[in-house]
Write a protein that holds these residues in place. Sequence first.
Motif, PDB file in Angstrom:
ATOM      1  N   ASP A  55       0.832  -1.208   0.000  1.00 24.82           N
ATOM      2  CA  ASP A  55       0.000   0.000   0.000  1.00 24.82           C
ATOM      3  C   ASP A  55       0.865   1.256   0.000  1.00 24.82           C
ATOM      4  O   ASP A  55       0.556   2.240  -0.683  1.00 24.82           O
ATOM      5  N   SER A  56       1.946   1.236   0.777  1.00 26.44           N
ATOM      6  CA  SER A  56       2.840   2.399   0.849  1.00 26.44           C
ATOM      7  C   SER A  56       3.501   2.678  -0.496  1.00 26.44           C
ATOM      8  O   SER A  56       3.584   3.834  -0.936  1.00 26.44           O
ATOM      9  N   ILE A  57       3.939   1.628  -1.185  1.00 24.55           N
ATOM     10  CA  ILE A  57       4.556   1.785  -2.507  1.00 24.55           C
ATOM     11  C   ILE A  57       3.569   2.403  -3.492  1.00 24.55           C
ATOM     12  O   ILE A  57       3.887   3.362  -4.206  1.00 24.55           O
ATOM     13  N   LEU A  58       2.348   1.878  -3.524  1.00 29.53           N
ATOM     14  CA  LEU A  58       1.350   2.359  -4.480  1.00 29.53           C
ATOM     15  C   LEU A  58       0.906   3.782  -4.159  1.00 29.53           C
ATOM     16  O   LEU A  58       0.621   4.571  -5.069  1.00 29.53           O
ATOM     17  N   THR A  59       0.869   4.139  -2.886  1.00 26.54           N
ATOM     18  CA  THR A  59       0.527   5.514  -2.501  1.00 26.54           C
ATOM     19  C   THR A  59       1.584   6.495  -2.994  1.00 26.54           C
ATOM     20  O   THR A  59       1.255   7.591  -3.488  1.00 26.54           O
ATOM     21  N   ARG A  60       2.847   6.114  -2.879  1.00 25.90           N
ATOM     22  CA  ARG A  60       3.925   6.999  -3.354  1.00 25.90           C
ATOM     23  C   ARG A  60       3.849   7.179  -4.876  1.00 25.90           C
ATOM     24  O   ARG A  60       4.049   8.282  -5.384  1.00 25.90           O
ATOM     25  N   ILE A  61       3.560   6.104  -5.592  1.00 30.12           N
ATOM     26  CA  ILE A  61       3.421   6.210  -7.042  1.00 30.12           C
ATOM     27  C   ILE A  61       2.234   7.111  -7.394  1.00 30.12           C
ATOM     28  O   ILE A  61       2.317   7.957  -8.300  1.00 30.12           O
ATOM     29  N   ASP A  62       1.141   6.938  -6.675  1.00 32.84           N
ATOM     30  CA  ASP A  62      -0.041   7.781  -6.853  1.00 32.84           C
ATOM     31  C   ASP A  62       0.288   9.261  -6.706  1.00 32.84           C
ATOM     32  O   ASP A  62      -0.173  10.103  -7.473  1.00 32.84           O
ATOM     33  N   SER A  63       1.079   9.574  -5.697  1.00 30.45           N
ATOM     34  CA  SER A  63       1.424  10.966  -5.423  1.00 30.45           C
ATOM     35  C   SER A  63       2.279  11.567  -6.525  1.00 30.45           C
ATOM     36  O   SER A  63       2.378  12.786  -6.652  1.00 30.45           O
TER      37      SER A  63
END
Length: 343
Positions: A55-63
Amino acid sequence: MAWYISPLVFLFLIFRSYNGSNDFLKIQMSGSAQGTTWHITYYAKDSIVRKIQVDSILTRIDSSLSIYKPFSLISRFNASKKGIAIDEHFAAVVSKSIEAWQQSEGLFDITVQPLVQAWGFSAKPVKKYPDSAKVHALLQCIGTDKIKLEGNRLIKTKSCITIDVDGIAQGYSVDVVADFLEQQHITDYIVEIGGEIRVKGRKKPGGEKMSIGIEAPGDYGFEAPVIQKIITINEGAVTTSGNYRKFHESNGEKFSHTIDTRTGYPTRNNLISVTVFAKDAITADAYDNVLMTMGLEKALIFTEQREDLAAYFIYKTPGGAIADTASSRFYGLFVRGEEKGEK
């Protein structure tokens, strides 16, 4: 965020259950991100990777890459007049996009966003589709040759340039997650985000290859599948682009979400969907869009000329029937007995 994928081909994962004790655990996790869902299965002796890390990885990509987040880097770039400093995620996606634009002779173009918005395929619906004058005006703000990477900065040569990386970012996200698994010394896994898949290794303890099913609906609006194939791979990525779920209709005529940036109009050809196999998901994701735009005959020729790609096509015949075919290298992925397609 809502990165809408448009697979008129649904990719589903096939796992055979097994009994008996062994040294490896089959670890499965899932969640939601980027307007879709994600699933991971990996084999290890312990739960090395956990959901919170993914989840943390995908949130950073989202940002970095979400056009639906007003403070993301891509939103800031689109709002800028000359460009901004970007992070490693943004730079990796833009670099691959420039490469795909060059190799596809402009068919893959992330500066397509103004046209995507004009044809109503963005977050905001439109009341009226653009006429020829509007399309011509928008084309002045289209072209990957109007952006360039200079160190950690992405520069636009015209202030009206805006970009949309939805056609490649989900594949990139799959690769980032898969690379993270490998950094944790996980060598047998399958990562899927919104139907885009990357696989490595085999199932434990039996050592079977990972299986991926490709299912196609019968026709626009029909639910019953008419084509179903299963492929097995040891390593690589599989992505799909299609027009089954993401299209508009005007005066009784359907038109595709895939925009041809050479003309400014939605693509019109006989392809319904393209499934691409490549070494990584970012490559497969970029070229499934390219092949969709080309149409069947040109797409087959293009694919056969590249050793790094293989593709499976579902298309409409002149008589309106649905048929399928594949490039020669893709036929080698089919499970025995499913190799034959229609040509």
